[in-house]
Design a protein around this motif. Sequence first.
Motif, PDB file in Angstrom:
ATOM      1  N   GLU A  41     -52.453 133.464 -64.247  1.00 48.37           N
ATOM      2  CA  GLU A  41     -51.953 132.944 -65.519  1.00 48.37           C
ATOM      3  C   GLU A  41     -53.104 132.511 -66.419  1.00 48.37           C
ATOM      4  OE1 GLU A  41     -47.982 130.647 -65.700  1.00 48.37           O
ATOM      5  OE2 GLU A  41     -48.833 130.137 -63.753  1.00 48.37           O
ATOM      6  N   SER A  42     -52.911 132.675 -67.714  1.00 46.77           N
ATOM      7  CA  SER A  42     -53.917 132.219 -68.681  1.00 46.77           C
ATOM      8  C   SER A  42     -53.511 130.829 -69.174  1.00 46.77           C
ATOM      9  CB  SER A  42     -54.003 133.192 -69.858  1.00 46.77           C
ATOM     10  OG  SER A  42     -52.723 133.370 -70.447  1.00 46.77           O
ATOM     11  N   THR A  43     -53.821 129.825 -68.368  1.00 53.03           N
ATOM     12  CA  THR A  43     -53.446 128.447 -68.680  1.00 53.03           C
ATOM     13  C   THR A  43     -54.656 127.699 -69.223  1.00 53.03           C
ATOM     14  OG1 THR A  43     -51.867 128.503 -66.844  1.00 53.03           O
ATOM     15  CG2 THR A  43     -52.406 126.345 -67.766  1.00 53.03           C
ATOM     16  N   TRP A  47     -58.496 128.914 -66.356  1.00 53.68           N
ATOM     17  CA  TRP A  47     -58.554 130.214 -65.694  1.00 53.68           C
ATOM     18  C   TRP A  47     -59.942 130.834 -65.775  1.00 53.68           C
ATOM     19  CZ3 TRP A  47     -60.155 134.221 -68.726  1.00 53.68           C
ATOM     20  CH2 TRP A  47     -60.079 134.047 -70.105  1.00 53.68           C
ATOM     21  N   ILE A  48     -60.805 130.344 -66.675  1.00 56.76           N
ATOM     22  CA  ILE A  48     -62.062 131.039 -66.956  1.00 56.76           C
ATOM     23  C   ILE A  48     -62.994 131.048 -65.749  1.00 56.76           C
ATOM     24  CG2 ILE A  48     -64.136 131.018 -68.396  1.00 56.76           C
ATOM     25  CD1 ILE A  48     -62.468 129.932 -70.673  1.00 56.76           C
ATOM     26  N   ALA A  49     -63.197 129.880 -65.115  1.00 59.71           N
ATOM     27  CA  ALA A  49     -64.112 129.827 -63.967  1.00 59.71           C
ATOM     28  C   ALA A  49     -63.630 130.697 -62.809  1.00 59.71           C
ATOM     29  CB  ALA A  49     -64.314 128.380 -63.530  1.00 59.71           C
ATOM     30  N   LEU A  54     -64.246 135.546 -59.479  1.00 60.73           N
ATOM     31  CA  LEU A  54     -63.584 136.660 -58.789  1.00 60.73           C
ATOM     32  C   LEU A  54     -64.050 138.003 -59.353  1.00 60.73           C
ATOM     33  CD1 LEU A  54     -59.928 135.293 -58.470  1.00 60.73           C
ATOM     34  CD2 LEU A  54     -61.687 135.383 -56.702  1.00 60.73           C
ATOM     35  N   GLU A  55     -64.265 138.059 -60.661  1.00 58.93           N
ATOM     36  CA  GLU A  55     -64.746 139.301 -61.270  1.00 58.93           C
ATOM     37  C   GLU A  55     -66.144 139.634 -60.769  1.00 58.93           C
ATOM     38  OE1 GLU A  55     -64.305 141.119 -65.710  1.00 58.93           O
ATOM     39  OE2 GLU A  55     -65.447 139.250 -65.561  1.00 58.93           O
ATOM     40  N   GLY A  98     -51.696 143.065 -68.390  1.00 59.07           N
ATOM     41  CA  GLY A  98     -52.804 142.144 -68.590  1.00 59.07           C
ATOM     42  C   GLY A  98     -53.178 141.986 -70.054  1.00 59.07           C
ATOM     43  N   SER A  99     -53.653 140.813 -70.398  1.00 57.06           N
ATOM     44  CA  SER A  99     -54.156 140.567 -71.750  1.00 57.06           C
ATOM     45  C   SER A  99     -55.500 141.269 -71.924  1.00 57.06           C
ATOM     46  CB  SER A  99     -54.328 139.069 -71.989  1.00 57.06           C
ATOM     47  OG  SER A  99     -53.105 138.385 -71.811  1.00 57.06           O
ATOM     48  N   PHE A 100     -55.846 141.528 -73.187  1.00 55.04           N
ATOM     49  CA  PHE A 100     -57.119 142.193 -73.448  1.00 55.04           C
ATOM     50  C   PHE A 100     -58.272 141.228 -73.185  1.00 55.04           C
ATOM     51  CE2 PHE A 100     -60.689 142.959 -76.326  1.00 55.04           C
ATOM     52  CZ  PHE A 100     -61.044 144.237 -75.930  1.00 55.04           C
ATOM     53  N   ARG A 101     -59.225 141.679 -72.405  1.00 51.79           N
ATOM     54  CA  ARG A 101     -60.459 140.935 -72.175  1.00 51.79           C
ATOM     55  C   ARG A 101     -61.578 141.954 -72.054  1.00 51.79           C
ATOM     56  NH1 ARG A 101     -62.707 136.077 -70.695  1.00 51.79           N
ATOM     57  NH2 ARG A 101     -64.394 136.138 -69.174  1.00 51.79           N
TER      58      ARG A 101
END
Length: 352
Positions: A41-43, A47-49, A54-55, A98-101
């Motif tokens: 989720e993009s909360t 979510w950034i860290a 993971l990426e 998925g959202s664009f990133r």
Amino acid sequence: MCAPTQDRSGREVASFGATTAELLRMAEWLKARQVESVAMESTGVYWIAPHEVLEAQGLQLLLVDTRQLARVPGRDKKSDPTDCEWIQRLHSCGLLMGSFRPKEAVCMLRTLVRDKASLVAERSDWVRRMQKSLDQMNVRVHRAVSDIDGVTGMAILRAIAGGERDAQKLAKLRNRGCSKSKQEIAEQLSGHWRSDHVFSLQQGLKMYDAVQERIAAYEQEILRKLGEMERNEPYEPTAAPLQNANKARTIKNRGQEAKRQALYRMSGVDMTQIDALGVETVEVVLSEYGPDLSRFPTEKQFVSHVTLAPRVPKSGGKPVKKKKRNSASTRVAAALRMAALSLRHSQTALGA
């Protein structure tokens, strides 16, 4: 975190902390279960860290808008354990989008450009404060020159901060490109020079110089980052000269030619050839989306994502009057709108 069991007979839920060590342990836990794709989720910004850790561990990440989860019926009462099971179930069925990133390199460039934009806004605020100090002393520099932070304006400000009070001597700092004469400028530079306002002007000038120094550091780092992102595909080593002579001269006077060439080598296309698109606008677009727009199959989808598409609510095939939707404009939309605004009185095909 919910994932299939190691024997693939079901799913299991595990809890991890928010420290980097715990996030790395979570990545190993997922790899042990042969997980290749992770939905989250993009909360807020929380979510950034986890996303970046993971990426970096080689996992494919899918950043999901929470509104998508609410549209699919069948979820039990909302809680963290049930939410992660629900996300895992929908993701395994391919029901999540998925959202664009952009790629990691573009994200790093985006951080630099956004931080630099914050400093540019702060610099403008200090210019406003210096002008306020001048106005309070009835020193009308903004009437003498068009830009208080231009060559002539800053020369006059520095002279005043250094103790010069003679209007005629201040007017001699006029750049030869100024439209007003020395006499016209001198008429606007007589003030009462109260000490508190002078002190505020001096401190504002120091803060302006400090911010300007930080902006220069960001510019160097952005150029370095663009150099790392140069395309390997064959192309002309340098962008073609601009057909608009005035635009080319402006870019040269601002010292932006090196960045223009770096943006061209990064994207393979010189977007500054388009009327109204300057180096700053191209920098914003490429730092937010990168050179690869394949995630958007059509132009309409890209324009919609940029929030430039007009929204016309309809019911039964007919437009209806509704309250205007409160949607935040993206940075790219704001930059493109500003560019379009500059074309109003231009003698170009787009401005006609």
